[in-house]
Motif scaffolding. Structure first.
Motif, PDB file in Angstrom:
ATOM      1  N   ALA A 137      69.782  32.614   7.865  1.00 24.55           N
ATOM      2  CA  ALA A 137      68.816  32.923   8.915  1.00 24.55           C
ATOM      3  C   ALA A 137      68.233  34.314   8.673  1.00 24.55           C
ATOM      4  CB  ALA A 137      69.483  32.860  10.279  1.00 24.55           C
ATOM      5  N   PRO A 138      66.917  34.467   8.721  1.00 26.37           N
ATOM      6  CA  PRO A 138      66.317  35.785   8.477  1.00 26.37           C
ATOM      7  C   PRO A 138      66.702  36.761   9.576  1.00 26.37           C
ATOM      8  CG  PRO A 138      64.652  34.246   9.267  1.00 26.37           C
ATOM      9  CD  PRO A 138      65.891  33.451   9.024  1.00 26.37           C
ATOM     10  N   SER A 139      66.929  37.995   9.178  1.00 27.53           N
ATOM     11  CA  SER A 139      67.238  39.047  10.140  1.00 27.53           C
ATOM     12  C   SER A 139      65.953  39.467  10.849  1.00 27.53           C
ATOM     13  CB  SER A 139      67.836  40.244   9.409  1.00 27.53           C
ATOM     14  OG  SER A 139      66.859  40.840   8.566  1.00 27.53           O
ATOM     15  N   PRO A 140      66.063  40.182  11.978  1.00 27.62           N
ATOM     16  CA  PRO A 140      64.843  40.655  12.655  1.00 27.62           C
ATOM     17  C   PRO A 140      63.939  41.485  11.756  1.00 27.62           C
ATOM     18  CG  PRO A 140      66.740  40.870  14.101  1.00 27.62           C
ATOM     19  CD  PRO A 140      67.279  40.461  12.764  1.00 27.62           C
ATOM     20  N   SER A 141      64.523  42.309  10.914  1.00 30.85           N
ATOM     21  CA  SER A 141      63.685  43.124  10.023  1.00 30.85           C
ATOM     22  C   SER A 141      62.998  42.261   8.971  1.00 30.85           C
ATOM     23  CB  SER A 141      64.531  44.207   9.344  1.00 30.85           C
ATOM     24  OG  SER A 141      65.577  43.634   8.580  1.00 30.85           O
ATOM     25  N   GLU A 142      63.705  41.230   8.469  1.00 29.67           N
ATOM     26  CA  GLU A 142      63.091  40.318   7.500  1.00 29.67           C
ATOM     27  C   GLU A 142      61.958  39.517   8.145  1.00 29.67           C
ATOM     28  OE1 GLU A 142      66.829  39.335   4.496  1.00 29.67           O
ATOM     29  OE2 GLU A 142      66.612  38.229   6.377  1.00 29.67           O
ATOM     30  N   THR A 143      62.184  39.090   9.380  1.00 30.69           N
ATOM     31  CA  THR A 143      61.139  38.355  10.099  1.00 30.69           C
ATOM     32  C   THR A 143      59.907  39.227  10.300  1.00 30.69           C
ATOM     33  OG1 THR A 143      62.773  36.987  11.237  1.00 30.69           O
ATOM     34  CG2 THR A 143      60.591  37.135  12.232  1.00 30.69           C
ATOM     35  N   ARG A 144      60.132  40.479  10.661  1.00 31.23           N
ATOM     36  CA  ARG A 144      59.010  41.397  10.858  1.00 31.23           C
ATOM     37  C   ARG A 144      58.213  41.559   9.556  1.00 31.23           C
ATOM     38  NH1 ARG A 144      57.359  46.450   9.967  1.00 31.23           N
ATOM     39  NH2 ARG A 144      56.092  47.465  11.595  1.00 31.23           N
ATOM     40  N   ILE A 145      58.909  41.680   8.438  1.00 36.02           N
ATOM     41  CA  ILE A 145      58.238  41.838   7.149  1.00 36.02           C
ATOM     42  C   ILE A 145      57.394  40.599   6.834  1.00 36.02           C
ATOM     43  CG2 ILE A 145      58.621  41.966   4.651  1.00 36.02           C
ATOM     44  CD1 ILE A 145      61.042  43.771   5.276  1.00 36.02           C
ATOM     45  N   GLU A 146      57.941  39.408   7.117  1.00 39.63           N
ATOM     46  CA  GLU A 146      57.204  38.174   6.850  1.00 39.63           C
ATOM     47  C   GLU A 146      55.925  38.114   7.681  1.00 39.63           C
ATOM     48  OE1 GLU A 146      59.910  35.054   7.695  1.00 39.63           O
ATOM     49  OE2 GLU A 146      61.199  35.443   5.954  1.00 39.63           O
ATOM     50  N   VAL A 147      56.004  38.512   8.946  1.00 37.78           N
ATOM     51  CA  VAL A 147      54.826  38.489   9.819  1.00 37.78           C
ATOM     52  C   VAL A 147      53.785  39.486   9.335  1.00 37.78           C
ATOM     53  CG1 VAL A 147      54.007  39.028  12.150  1.00 37.78           C
ATOM     54  CG2 VAL A 147      56.064  37.640  11.840  1.00 37.78           C
ATOM     55  N   VAL A 148      54.226  40.712   9.032  1.00 42.01           N
ATOM     56  CA  VAL A 148      53.299  41.741   8.562  1.00 42.01           C
ATOM     57  C   VAL A 148      52.629  41.316   7.261  1.00 42.01           C
ATOM     58  CG1 VAL A 148      53.144  44.094   7.648  1.00 42.01           C
ATOM     59  CG2 VAL A 148      54.444  43.649   9.734  1.00 42.01           C
ATOM     60  N   GLU A 149      53.398  40.724   6.349  1.00 41.18           N
ATOM     61  CA  GLU A 149      52.820  40.308   5.073  1.00 41.18           C
ATOM     62  C   GLU A 149      51.792  39.203   5.262  1.00 41.18           C
ATOM     63  OE1 GLU A 149      54.228  38.436   0.816  1.00 41.18           O
ATOM     64  OE2 GLU A 149      55.277  40.153   1.669  1.00 41.18           O
ATOM     65  N   THR A 150      52.064  38.255   6.151  1.00 37.04           N
ATOM     66  CA  THR A 150      51.094  37.188   6.408  1.00 37.04           C
ATOM     67  C   THR A 150      49.774  37.762   6.903  1.00 37.04           C
ATOM     68  OG1 THR A 150      52.846  35.588   6.918  1.00 37.04           O
ATOM     69  CG2 THR A 150      50.638  35.100   7.758  1.00 37.04           C
ATOM     70  N   CYS A 151      49.852  38.706   7.855  1.00 35.57           N
ATOM     71  CA  CYS A 151      48.632  39.303   8.399  1.00 35.57           C
ATOM     72  C   CYS A 151      47.905  40.139   7.344  1.00 35.57           C
ATOM     73  CB  CYS A 151      48.970  40.164   9.613  1.00 35.57           C
ATOM     74  SG  CYS A 151      49.680  39.233  10.991  1.00 35.57           S
ATOM     75  N   THR A 152      48.665  40.870   6.533  1.00 37.65           N
ATOM     76  CA  THR A 152      48.052  41.700   5.494  1.00 37.65           C
ATOM     77  C   THR A 152      47.382  40.837   4.436  1.00 37.65           C
ATOM     78  OG1 THR A 152      49.734  43.400   5.867  1.00 37.65           O
ATOM     79  CG2 THR A 152      48.491  43.517   3.800  1.00 37.65           C
ATOM     80  N   ARG A 153      47.994  39.700   4.121  1.00 42.18           N
ATOM     81  CA  ARG A 153      47.415  38.805   3.123  1.00 42.18           C
ATOM     82  C   ARG A 153      46.046  38.281   3.549  1.00 42.18           C
ATOM     83  NH1 ARG A 153      50.147  36.935  -1.159  1.00 42.18           N
ATOM     84  NH2 ARG A 153      52.319  37.560  -1.379  1.00 42.18           N
ATOM     85  N   MET A 154      45.822  38.154   4.834  1.00 41.87           N
ATOM     86  CA  MET A 154      44.502  37.720   5.293  1.00 41.87           C
ATOM     87  C   MET A 154      43.424  38.656   4.768  1.00 41.87           C
ATOM     88  SD  MET A 154      43.024  37.182   9.171  1.00 41.87           S
ATOM     89  CE  MET A 154      42.290  38.843   9.275  1.00 41.87           C
ATOM     90  N   ALA A 155      43.676  39.962   4.818  1.00 43.64           N
ATOM     91  CA  ALA A 155      42.713  40.940   4.324  1.00 43.64           C
ATOM     92  C   ALA A 155      42.644  40.934   2.797  1.00 43.64           C
ATOM     93  CB  ALA A 155      43.076  42.327   4.828  1.00 43.64           C
ATOM     94  N   VAL A 156      43.810  40.882   2.153  1.00 40.24           N
ATOM     95  CA  VAL A 156      43.864  40.954   0.682  1.00 40.24           C
ATOM     96  C   VAL A 156      43.154  39.757   0.049  1.00 40.24           C
ATOM     97  CG1 VAL A 156      45.391  40.904  -1.321  1.00 40.24           C
ATOM     98  CG2 VAL A 156      45.961  42.356   0.642  1.00 40.24           C
ATOM     99  N   HIS A 157      43.468  38.558   0.526  1.00 41.99           N
ATOM    100  CA  HIS A 157      42.862  37.360  -0.077  1.00 41.99           C
ATOM    101  C   HIS A 157      41.364  37.306   0.195  1.00 41.99           C
ATOM    102  CE1 HIS A 157      46.725  36.127  -1.290  1.00 41.99           C
ATOM    103  NE2 HIS A 157      47.139  35.611  -0.149  1.00 41.99           N
ATOM    104  N   ALA A 158      40.931  37.777   1.358  1.00 43.73           N
ATOM    105  CA  ALA A 158      39.491  37.804   1.634  1.00 43.73           C
ATOM    106  C   ALA A 158      38.788  38.774   0.689  1.00 43.73           C
ATOM    107  CB  ALA A 158      39.255  38.201   3.085  1.00 43.73           C
TER     108      ALA A 158
END
Length: 327
Positions: A28-49
């Motif tokens: 199970a992902p830890s809270p810090s790992e979950t936070r990193i996954e969320v931040v990376e998903t949002c950041t990827r929106m900008a990077v891929h665009a």
């Protein structure tokens, strides 16, 4: 031991039970790992665009996404599919020479399989133009809502709040660069955009479905390097199917289209900004192409005009030398 305050019998955990519990806790992902996954998903929106990686961008979104850009464009928020978002953003961003969206100051709230992420952004847009400055910069805040589906965080809502801007505010209109005789929402214009997007994604199997079975494909300036005329969908597919694999990346910024609904004809001007396989050479050319459509909206005739010298030299199909005739 059972007591009046403990109606459920106590059963000592076995070694297997302890091992299974430890395994579940370790995966199970830890809270810090979950936070990193969320931040990376949002950041990827900008990077891929910014990188025009439209297929990767599309995969970040849930089946339906609420987009709210009303602080910049007015109107009302809209609910779109991932493909509709990609079509709109590729048309809006594809005309720029470059864009860069910097995302910072992420704050994340997690509630089970739901998350909210906010961040500051600064978006710089560049387009060389003969009228006005080449840069337009926008700053403000993003708010994303996400849902965890199948172990992945997917974006369900994007709210962009613009708080400041600087530079050439006319640049977005110049970047889109769509000139139409009829309405800009003409379905044939959208097919041209899809035509270029699928080439960028190297999806020739989907791309060929834009063509009529008996379509005509012409290379008027192809000389002997390319067939002057291809007849039929199968011949066109055979000619194009191996082209994407010659490149590490493909990009076709669309600058202008002229649409005449009366004759079902679109004229499009776009560039190629492609990296050849191996990454040591680029293929850059300018195209003016004529698309004609049948009653079903399929491409029935296509004429592709480009600089054959650039193409021949880049593909090593021709050697060119110039003579100095000034003497």
């Amino acid at each position: 031991m059972n007591t009046p305050h403990s109606p459920i019998p106590f059963i000592a955990p076995t070694g297997a039970h302890l091992a299974m519990t430890e395994s579940l806790e370790s995966t199970a992902p830890s809270p810090s790992e979950t936070r990193i996954e969320v931040v990376e998903t949002c950041t990827r929106m900008a990077v891929h665009a910014d990188r025009r990686e439209w297929a990767l961008l599309r995969d970040l979104f849930a089946d339906q996404v609420l987009l709210d850009y009303t602080s910049l464009n007015g109107g009302d928020p809209v609910r779109l599919t991932p493909q509709e978002i990609v079509d709109a953003w590729s048309a809006a961003l594809g005309g720029y020479d470059a864009t860069q969206h910097l995302i910072a100051n992420h704050l994340v709230q997690i509630d089970g399989d739901r998350a909210v992420c906010t961040a500051s952004f600064q978006a710089t847009h560049r387009l060389a133009t003969s009228h006005g400055a080449p840069l337009w910069t926008l700053g403000g805040d993003y708010r994303w809502e996400l849902a965890r589906t199948g172990g992945r965080w997917l974006i369900t809502t994007v709210v962009m709040t613009a708080t400041w801007g600087d530079g050439n505010k006319d640049l977005p209109a110049q970047a889109v660069g769509v000139r139409t005789i009829e309405a800009p929402g003409d379905g044939n214009v959208e097919t041209v955009r899809t035509f270029l997007r699928l080439l960028e994604e190297k999806d020739i199997d989907s791309w060929i479905e834009l063509w009529a079975d008996d379509a005509d494909h012409y290379y008027p300036f192809g000389t002997e390097m390319f067939p002057s005329h291809l007849k039929g969908k199968q011949a066109i597919y055979d000619n194009w199917k191996g082209v994407p694999e010659q490149f590490d990346s493909l990009r076709f910024p669309l600058h202008e289209t002229w649409a005449d609904r009366g004759s079902d004809t679109i004229i499009a001007r776009f560039d190629s900004d492609n990296v050849m396989k191996g990454g040591d050479q680029k293929y850059e050319n300018t195209y003016v192409c004529i698309f004609k459509f049948n009653a079903e909206g399929k491409i029935c005739e296509y004429r592709e005009y480009f600089d054959p010298i650039v193409t021949g030299v880049t593909y090593r199909l021709a050697e060119v030398s110039y003579h100095d005739n000034r003497d």
